[in-house]
Design a protein around this motif. Structure first.
Motif, PDB file in Angstrom:
ATOM      1  N   TYR A  44       0.830  -1.201   0.000  1.00 34.65           N
ATOM      2  CA  TYR A  44       0.000   0.000   0.000  1.00 34.65           C
ATOM      3  C   TYR A  44       0.862   1.248   0.000  1.00 34.65           C
ATOM      4  O   TYR A  44       1.978   1.258   0.518  1.00 34.65           O
ATOM      5  N   LYS A  45       0.344   2.311  -0.576  1.00 31.24           N
ATOM      6  CA  LYS A  45       0.967   3.631  -0.519  1.00 31.24           C
ATOM      7  C   LYS A  45      -0.067   4.569   0.090  1.00 31.24           C
ATOM      8  O   LYS A  45      -1.216   4.623  -0.354  1.00 31.24           O
ATOM      9  N   LEU A  46       0.332   5.308   1.145  1.00 30.94           N
ATOM     10  CA  LEU A  46      -0.583   6.146   1.906  1.00 30.94           C
ATOM     11  C   LEU A  46      -0.161   7.604   1.845  1.00 30.94           C
ATOM     12  O   LEU A  46       1.023   7.917   1.795  1.00 30.94           O
ATOM     13  N   LYS A  47      -1.152   8.499   1.874  1.00 33.50           N
ATOM     14  CA  LYS A  47      -0.900   9.936   1.889  1.00 33.50           C
ATOM     15  C   LYS A  47      -1.367  10.481   3.230  1.00 33.50           C
ATOM     16  O   LYS A  47      -2.493  10.210   3.671  1.00 33.50           O
ATOM     17  N   ILE A  48      -0.518  11.268   3.894  1.00 33.83           N
ATOM     18  CA  ILE A  48      -0.849  11.858   5.190  1.00 33.83           C
ATOM     19  C   ILE A  48      -1.784  13.040   4.961  1.00 33.83           C
ATOM     20  O   ILE A  48      -1.470  13.950   4.200  1.00 33.83           O
ATOM     21  N   THR A  49      -2.951  13.018   5.624  1.00 33.95           N
ATOM     22  CA  THR A  49      -3.937  14.077   5.432  1.00 33.95           C
ATOM     23  C   THR A  49      -4.136  14.947   6.666  1.00 33.95           C
ATOM     24  O   THR A  49      -4.792  15.988   6.572  1.00 33.95           O
ATOM     25  N   GLY A  50      -3.607  14.550   7.809  1.00 36.33           N
ATOM     26  CA  GLY A  50      -3.769  15.359   9.021  1.00 36.33           C
ATOM     27  C   GLY A  50      -3.464  14.559  10.262  1.00 36.33           C
ATOM     28  O   GLY A  50      -2.815  13.520  10.207  1.00 36.33           O
ATOM     29  N   GLY A  51      -3.956  15.056  11.386  1.00 34.23           N
ATOM     30  CA  GLY A  51      -3.741  14.380  12.657  1.00 34.23           C
ATOM     31  C   GLY A  51      -4.044  15.298  13.816  1.00 34.23           C
ATOM     32  O   GLY A  51      -4.542  16.413  13.641  1.00 34.23           O
ATOM     33  N   SER A  52      -3.731  14.825  15.026  1.00 36.00           N
ATOM     34  CA  SER A  52      -3.924  15.646  16.220  1.00 36.00           C
ATOM     35  C   SER A  52      -2.885  15.268  17.261  1.00 36.00           C
ATOM     36  O   SER A  52      -2.320  14.175  17.231  1.00 36.00           O
ATOM     37  N   ASP A  53      -2.651  16.199  18.194  1.00 36.03           N
ATOM     38  CA  ASP A  53      -1.620  15.964  19.198  1.00 36.03           C
ATOM     39  C   ASP A  53      -2.214  15.376  20.467  1.00 36.03           C
ATOM     40  O   ASP A  53      -3.399  15.026  20.505  1.00 36.03           O
ATOM     41  N   LYS A  54      -1.392  15.259  21.514  1.00 35.25           N
ATOM     42  CA  LYS A  54      -1.810  14.593  22.741  1.00 35.25           C
ATOM     43  C   LYS A  54      -2.897  15.355  23.500  1.00 35.25           C
ATOM     44  O   LYS A  54      -3.618  14.773  24.291  1.00 35.25           O
ATOM     45  N   CYS A  55      -3.060  16.640  23.237  1.00 32.47           N
ATOM     46  CA  CYS A  55      -4.110  17.438  23.873  1.00 32.47           C
ATOM     47  C   CYS A  55      -5.355  17.555  23.004  1.00 32.47           C
ATOM     48  O   CYS A  55      -6.338  18.171  23.419  1.00 32.47           O
ATOM     49  N   GLY A  56      -5.310  17.011  21.780  1.00 27.45           N
ATOM     50  CA  GLY A  56      -6.463  17.054  20.900  1.00 27.45           C
ATOM     51  C   GLY A  56      -6.446  18.182  19.895  1.00 27.45           C
ATOM     52  O   GLY A  56      -7.406  18.341  19.138  1.00 27.45           O
ATOM     53  N   PHE A  57      -5.386  18.984  19.860  1.00 26.99           N
ATOM     54  CA  PHE A  57      -5.317  20.078  18.899  1.00 26.99           C
ATOM     55  C   PHE A  57      -5.023  19.523  17.507  1.00 26.99           C
ATOM     56  O   PHE A  57      -4.123  18.704  17.338  1.00 26.99           O
ATOM     57  N   PRO A  58      -5.766  19.960  16.490  1.00 22.22           N
ATOM     58  CA  PRO A  58      -5.584  19.405  15.145  1.00 22.22           C
ATOM     59  C   PRO A  58      -4.344  19.970  14.450  1.00 22.22           C
ATOM     60  O   PRO A  58      -3.868  21.060  14.773  1.00 22.22           O
ATOM     61  N   MET A  59      -3.838  19.211  13.487  1.00 22.66           N
ATOM     62  CA  MET A  59      -2.751  19.679  12.635  1.00 22.66           C
ATOM     63  C   MET A  59      -3.356  20.488  11.490  1.00 22.66           C
ATOM     64  O   MET A  59      -4.453  20.206  11.042  1.00 22.66           O
ATOM     65  N   ARG A  60      -2.627  21.483  11.031  1.00 23.98           N
ATOM     66  CA  ARG A  60      -3.111  22.316   9.932  1.00 23.98           C
ATOM     67  C   ARG A  60      -2.040  22.386   8.865  1.00 23.98           C
ATOM     68  O   ARG A  60      -0.873  22.590   9.145  1.00 23.98           O
ATOM     69  N   HIS A  61      -2.449  22.231   7.600  1.00 18.28           N
ATOM     70  CA  HIS A  61      -1.506  22.091   6.490  1.00 18.28           C
ATOM     71  C   HIS A  61      -0.747  23.370   6.158  1.00 18.28           C
ATOM     72  O   HIS A  61       0.355  23.310   5.616  1.00 18.28           O
ATOM     73  N   ASP A  62      -1.259  24.539   6.485  1.00 11.47           N
ATOM     74  CA  ASP A  62      -0.597  25.788   6.092  1.00 11.47           C
ATOM     75  C   ASP A  62       0.263  26.408   7.191  1.00 11.47           C
ATOM     76  O   ASP A  62       0.808  27.486   7.004  1.00 11.47           O
ATOM     77  N   ILE A  63       0.423  25.732   8.329  1.00  9.10           N
ATOM     78  CA  ILE A  63       1.320  26.176   9.394  1.00  9.10           C
ATOM     79  C   ILE A  63       2.550  25.280   9.362  1.00  9.10           C
ATOM     80  O   ILE A  63       2.451  24.080   9.584  1.00  9.10           O
ATOM     81  N   HIS A  64       3.712  25.854   9.068  1.00  9.80           N
ATOM     82  CA  HIS A  64       4.928  25.060   8.904  1.00  9.80           C
ATOM     83  C   HIS A  64       5.581  24.765  10.247  1.00  9.80           C
ATOM     84  O   HIS A  64       5.558  25.593  11.157  1.00  9.80           O
ATOM     85  N   GLY A  65       6.142  23.571  10.369  1.00  9.64           N
ATOM     86  CA  GLY A  65       6.809  23.150  11.586  1.00  9.64           C
ATOM     87  C   GLY A  65       5.935  22.226  12.409  1.00  9.64           C
ATOM     88  O   GLY A  65       4.884  21.768  11.969  1.00  9.64           O
TER      89      GLY A  65
END
Length: 123
Positions: A44-65
């Motif tokens: 399989y080949k997978l594309k990362i679309t997002g996620g969240s951290d240990k406190c539940g805050f979501p990841m956002r694609h336009d914030i670098h780092g």
């Protein structure tokens, strides 16, 4: 080793959650394609679309780092406004996976020979 909950969304609309202990995902960004064999899905080949951290805050694609920031948001992900033109300052994570990330969302780009339910032993 870092522990992640990887949510894999298949092309037929089903999603599967795998618990993986690996360091291969650290440093990857939203939009990167990874080999499925790193999480136990050979072929399989997978594309990362997002996620969240240990406190539940979501990841956002336009914030670098990988740091947590408070930014002014007017649309998804991270904020769903009820009225048009409303903005709000919210805490979110950057687009890079670090050891603080707990959940990683992915989608299938290329399928393997066996279905995912057979590979993870779920029927």
């Amino acid at each position: 080793m870092a522990k992640f909950k990887v949510v894999v969304s298949d092309k037929d609309g089903k999603s599967y959650q795998l618990e993986v202990e690996t360091t291969a995902l650290i440093g990857k960004r939203i939009g990167d394609e990874i080999n499925g064999s790193t999480i136990g899905l050979d072929g399989y080949k997978l594309k990362i679309t997002g996620g969240s951290d240990k406190c539940g805050f979501p990841m956002r694609h336009d914030i670098h780092g990988s740091m947590k920031m408070r930014v002014l948001l007017s649309k998804k992900p991270g904020y769903k406004p009820t009225d048009k033109g409303i903005r709000r300052r919210k805490s979110i994570r950057g687009n890079t996976i670090s050891s603080d990330i707990v959940q990683v969302n992915t989608k299938v780009v290329e399928s393997g020979e066996k279905p995912i339910s057979e590979l993870i032993g779920q029927e």
